[in-house]
Enzyme design. Structure first.
Site, PDB file in Angstrom:
ATOM      1  N   HIS A  36     -13.218  11.365  -1.463  1.00 24.94           N
ATOM      2  CA  HIS A  36     -13.764  10.028  -1.196  1.00 24.94           C
ATOM      3  C   HIS A  36     -13.015   9.317  -0.082  1.00 24.94           C
ATOM      4  CE1 HIS A  36     -10.714   9.663  -4.372  1.00 24.94           C
ATOM      5  NE2 HIS A  36     -10.472   8.458  -3.932  1.00 24.94           N
ATOM      6  N   SER A  83     -15.438  16.387  -5.968  1.00 25.50           N
ATOM      7  CA  SER A  83     -15.233  16.533  -7.402  1.00 25.50           C
ATOM      8  C   SER A  83     -13.723  16.623  -7.555  1.00 25.50           C
ATOM      9  CB  SER A  83     -15.912  17.795  -7.928  1.00 25.50           C
ATOM     10  OG  SER A  83     -15.711  17.899  -9.319  1.00 25.50           O
ATOM     11  N   LEU A 146      -4.275   2.534  -8.236  1.00 28.94           N
ATOM     12  CA  LEU A 146      -5.577   2.098  -8.729  1.00 28.94           C
ATOM     13  C   LEU A 146      -6.612   3.202  -8.631  1.00 28.94           C
ATOM     14  CD1 LEU A 146      -5.663  -1.465  -7.150  1.00 28.94           C
ATOM     15  CD2 LEU A 146      -5.353  -0.909  -9.572  1.00 28.94           C
ATOM     16  N   HIS A 220     -12.816  -0.351  -5.218  1.00 28.79           N
ATOM     17  CA  HIS A 220     -12.989   1.076  -4.924  1.00 28.79           C
ATOM     18  C   HIS A 220     -14.419   1.373  -4.463  1.00 28.79           C
ATOM     19  CE1 HIS A 220     -12.064   5.439  -5.642  1.00 28.79           C
ATOM     20  NE2 HIS A 220     -13.382   5.495  -5.746  1.00 28.79           N
ATOM     21  N   ARG A 285     -19.867  47.398 -17.938  1.00 29.27           N
ATOM     22  CA  ARG A 285     -18.579  46.834 -17.496  1.00 29.27           C
ATOM     23  C   ARG A 285     -17.669  47.929 -16.955  1.00 29.27           C
ATOM     24  NH1 ARG A 285     -14.624  45.911 -22.651  1.00 29.27           N
ATOM     25  NH2 ARG A 285     -15.685  47.270 -24.120  1.00 29.27           N
ATOM     26  N   GLU A 333      -9.369  29.795 -15.597  1.00 29.92           N
ATOM     27  CA  GLU A 333     -10.584  30.188 -14.887  1.00 29.92           C
ATOM     28  C   GLU A 333     -10.877  29.294 -13.688  1.00 29.92           C
ATOM     29  OE1 GLU A 333     -10.366  29.725 -18.173  1.00 29.92           O
ATOM     30  OE2 GLU A 333     -10.638  31.749 -18.996  1.00 29.92           O
ATOM     31  N   HIS A 382     -19.209  40.993 -21.477  1.00 29.90           N
ATOM     32  CA  HIS A 382     -19.345  40.577 -22.878  1.00 29.90           C
ATOM     33  C   HIS A 382     -20.452  39.544 -23.050  1.00 29.90           C
ATOM     34  CE1 HIS A 382     -15.526  42.609 -22.830  1.00 29.90           C
ATOM     35  NE2 HIS A 382     -15.526  42.665 -24.139  1.00 29.90           N
ATOM     36  N   ASP A 390     -17.243  39.756 -32.528  1.00 33.07           N
ATOM     37  CA  ASP A 390     -16.270  38.733 -32.130  1.00 33.07           C
ATOM     38  C   ASP A 390     -16.760  37.307 -32.345  1.00 33.07           C
ATOM     39  OD1 ASP A 390     -14.162  40.358 -31.580  1.00 33.07           O
ATOM     40  OD2 ASP A 390     -14.465  40.423 -29.417  1.00 33.07           O
TER      41      ASP A 390
END
Lengths: 592, 592
Positions: A36, A83, A146, A220, A285, A333, A382, A390
């Protein structure tokens, strides 16, 4: 405005950047993790002579490259930001690339807001950089106290950040972010510090220089109340030009080796990939792992990352064969994706793998990767209830929906080992975001090594002139579909079977033809009903093309633990369920 | 096995739990953040007499409550675990609930693996707990050195964890996790420590007690090679019974006040919610904030959380009116969801809001919330290209796809203020996961205050006997659909308009009737084409119900910055685009 002094000193004295040649491999990397603050970034480009005053004034206007938050539509921007908690992790990834692969002396400068330090992803990056001793990474923390809504947790307590960063192995320098000499000294120290990443923790004042907004909460993201007054306060209209120092030229043996890649490009087709005998039983896999090794043999630019489950995803095979190009990302991740993004900004071709369910942890990063126009290969193992015992926390049942909704993504879901091999090769050639969904259990090899598979393709597994219904599956459900077609044949019903291994883009032509010829579709997927294979099939219709009568089989109830076969039966996506759906559809019975 | 000694001491001496009455509000909370240690958890239940040996042996079998990873199918489990980095944050949320709302002396014990300490979400929790001084939270770190694949970053360097936690404001105790006296002393200290959360950092040995797997890499998640030998090594078959001490009874004024809620339940209908005059211009995000305040007035159990953007989501209105029930979660969306989950395990009704785009950061936590059978209300503002100039990083364009694929979720997307008011009330009454998508810009109030809206509903905005096409929108596109219908009327084409404010569940009856009566659908959404409103409409068909001819309008190209009207036009989801699609469909022109 709080970071203007920091960035002015960086631009004038410490950044090494050849604005005329953003592709110069020796260039530093400047990342506004606080996206930003884009007006400041664009002002730097203006001061550096990279853009004009006229372009600067197109800020946020339709068609302008100067978007509200930076994106790589600008050639000097590595990844989109906006983000919070995303830019620094990518910066750490670039810094790691410099150390591990590029062996180039460029530096990464990441401007972070204090609000975004609350994001866990930031601490994944701090951990990575501290542990790896990335002394080519400088985090500039603009602690203006701030946030968008009120004060941050730690306000101006810059010691709070310093303590945390030191514990994470960082060298810290605490300064007044408006003291030019202190800033300059800190940057000098950053360039000198060895063996540790450095954080310049700057106490700054939000809205600095314009009384109406200086250190004022609630201002802001809003224009200053009186622009003329603000300009006057800031010293009037100026036309600052900064001569940014270009980097010294540098050579990289790894990049030189990689540049030789051109000659091997064509060899990455299927023929050099591992192959399997029809009738063998191999998990996709496993085939992925073996294909990745072969790719790594062929292409020096292919790298692999894994989230501490390489023994399960089978990326371990690559780690064993090409340890120099394997990145253990541990159970983090978001940082795994960020490291992959860092690698691809430098021209490496990253495959990032974990359980498909855990890719959801990085969903926002993948979203941002799309905005960043990244070249990113994701592999999720998986998938679905077919993993068995599982339980649901380990089962990806929403991955196709989530990743299908990533702009420009490609989704591939192989059902046998030869197909996997071909699709991994196709992913390497594809520029953009692609996703391979692999399965845990063994499946029979049903294709020949020289069968061809490609992005946007499908495979007609069986077809006849009298087909009354088309069964469409992918991955594990292809095998159920074949069994169902056999059973239907026993009833005198001829069923077409399509292996829709490319979930996105979808093979519109084959599906439309099947609709015309058979009139009825049964789709079957190891996924929730929303947003997966069934919806992908429907996307081939509409817009003037009539959809066929369709029954969608998918997982409707929350699974527990059970044997894979029990799971498929319980979910109603096994051969029996397909057979029943097909006969009901042919009998024209409404079932829902 | 590495944590067995730790848990044995906890169960025998320190846990306060009434297994006969899991709903006892004074019970401690035991969370296995390392959900893969489920055999240990279930063994504790067995030792406590909560389950039988026979049930214990159903582990991972079809139909058993003893799933591979714990879920709340077991009454003593607060939330499902198995996605690492999830349990501790929820535990912090429960501990915060005890301090801020319940005012009860229960404690939270969270068993964490060392591998999961790499997850950023864990550090969001450490930050929250340290800052809030949650001395009722104990994190038990089972540092057994070995992850699923090889050694963790820090191996047995438990000081590395201690330094980090201390910097985050935690009290730390480092012990040998197999020294019973040291464990007991650490738990005693945990119960004594005031003003700080405590971390018991235990150096442990993976596979402890069975030579074949003890401290052996590569044995993760696999059966021991010889079960009989392992049993013999562990001292033979035993039948340990532990008398777990129940909690002292405790009273909570807040819970007593909340219990009075029964009498106000019926009042949360629309009639007590804010209302707006048709013709007013109000953003749905503003209406959300005002509705939340009204709900807070009516129901003492409603709480709100926000990710440091309450001024934008408009949850600020609730924060102003009910500061005791507002939780500022800062820019840490995963912890925001985890805190909400903690709150709902204690019977509070949480609304968690941020920009819709940033909910993607917590997608895995929302997935786990579904497996946890949670009662969670999500609110995402600033959805779609219609936000305008801020650019794609701020625009949720995949939220509907992602959240529609969450098991059992409800998705609501209002187009005006009265509708928002009604849907916020409906969310409060709905048990499960629901999501409200709000818009940034003002939209005209088109409904009356007493119009009714409900989960699974839709609204026919206009309809006639001669409708040749049905236009289906939600949120901002409803207004474009109305304008398009006006324009089509000018061409002599009668169009039905449906406001599909409940994207999931979808109003199948109304859609099927419209398909029968008008034969043609144009769907229009401020979202990528995949998995959103268009796909939700198609979900009403299939399974024996023929879909109508359909044109799906959605966002196909990556937006930049522009005025909201420009964005809608550029994306092809404005009134003009709808009009064109409808006329093409009626003329039977294939467009793709």
């Amino acid at each position: 405005m709080s970071a203007a002094d920091l960035m002015a000193v960086l631009l004038a004295e410490h950044l090494r950047y050849d604005f005329a040649n953003p592709a110069n491999p020796a260039n530093d990397h400047l990342i506004f993790s606080k996206g930003h603050a884009s007006p400041l970034l664009y002002s730097m480009y203006k001061a550096a002579g990279a853009i004009t005053d006229a372009e600067l004034l197109t800020f946020r206007a339709a068609g302008s490259r100067l978007e509200g938050h930076p994106t790589p539509r600008l050639p000097w921007v590595d990844v989109a930001t906006g983000s919070l908690g995303f830019g620094l992790p990518v910066g750490a990834g670039i810094a790691l690339t410099a150390k591990r692969l590029d062996h180039l002396p460029y530096r990464v400068w990441a401007l972070c807001g204090d609000s975004e330090l609350a994001e866990g992803s930031i601490w994944e990056a701090f951990e990575l950089a501290g542990y790896e001793g990335l002394d080519n990474l400088t985090a500039i923390l603009d602690v203006n106290r701030l946030g968008q809504r009120g004060e941050t947790r730690h306000g101006w307590d810059i010691d709070a950040y310093a303590r945390r960063l030191q514990a994470f192995g960082w060298h810290t320098v605490e300064i007044d972010g408006h003291d030019i000499e202190a800033i300059d000294a800190a940057f000098r120290q950053a360039r000198r510090t060895q063996g540790q990443p450095i954080a310049i923790i700057a106490r700054t004042v939000k809205g600095r220089g314009v009384k109406a907004v200086e250190n004022v909460d609630g201002a802001h993201g809003k224009p200053v109340p009186d622009a003329d007054e603000a300009i006057a306060e800031l010293g009037g209209i100026g036309d600052l030009a900064v001569q940014v120092m270009p980097p010294q030229s540098a050579s990289s043996p790894a990049l030189a080796a990689r540049a030789a890649r051109g000659s091997t490009d064509g060899r990455t087709g299927q023929m050099f990939m591992p192959s399997y005998e029809p009738g063998e039983s191999v998990a996709t896999r496993t085939a992925f792992g073996e294909a990745l090794v072969a790719l790594g043999d062929l292409r020096p630019d292919v790298v692999a990352l894994d989230g501490e489950v390489a023994d399960s995803t089978k990326a371990q095979a690559f780690a064993d064969k090409h340890p120099d190009r394997f990145f253990e990302c541990y159970i983090a991740e978001q940082q795994m994706i960020a490291t992959a993004l860092g690698l691809q900004t430098r021209g490496w071709v990253p495959f990032a793998s974990t359980f498909a369910a855990f890719l959801t942890r990085a969903y926002d990063f993948i979203r941002m990767a799309a905005i960043s126009r990244a070249n990113l290969k994701l592999v999720g193992s998986h998938a679905g209830v077919s993993i068995g015992q599982d339980g649901p926390s380990q089962m990806a049942l929403e991955d196709l929906a989530a990743l299908r909704a990533v702009h420009g993504s490609v989704l591939l879901y192989p059902c046998d080992a030869n197909q996997t091999s071909a699709l991994v090769a196709a992913m390497a050639e594809h520029e953009g975001i692609s996703y391979l969904r692999t399965s845990r259990g063994n499946t029979p090899v049903i294709y020949r090594p020289d069968d061809e598979f490609h992005v946007g393709g499908s495979r007609i597994v069986r077809a006849g002139a009298d087909d009354q219904v088309t069964i469409i599956g992918a991955g594990v459900t292809v095998h159920e579909a074949i069994k169902a077609a056999d059973a239907l044949a026993g009833q005198g019903i001829s069923a077409r079977v399509i292996d829709l291994y490319s979930i996105k883009p979808v093979d519109t032509g084959t599906l439309r033809l099947a609709a015309d010829q058979t009139g009825r579709f049964v789709t079957v997927e190891d996924h929730w009903p929303e947003g997966g294979l069934g919806d992908a099939v429907l996307a081939a219709f509409g817009n003037g093309h009539q959809a066929p009568a369709l029954t969608k089989l998918a997982v409707h109830t929350m699974p527990g633990s059970a044997h894979p076969d029990e799971q498929l039966r319980e979910a109603g996506i096994d051969a029996k369920a397909i057979e029943a759906a097909a006969t009901a559809l042919i009998a024209n019975v409404a079932v829902g």
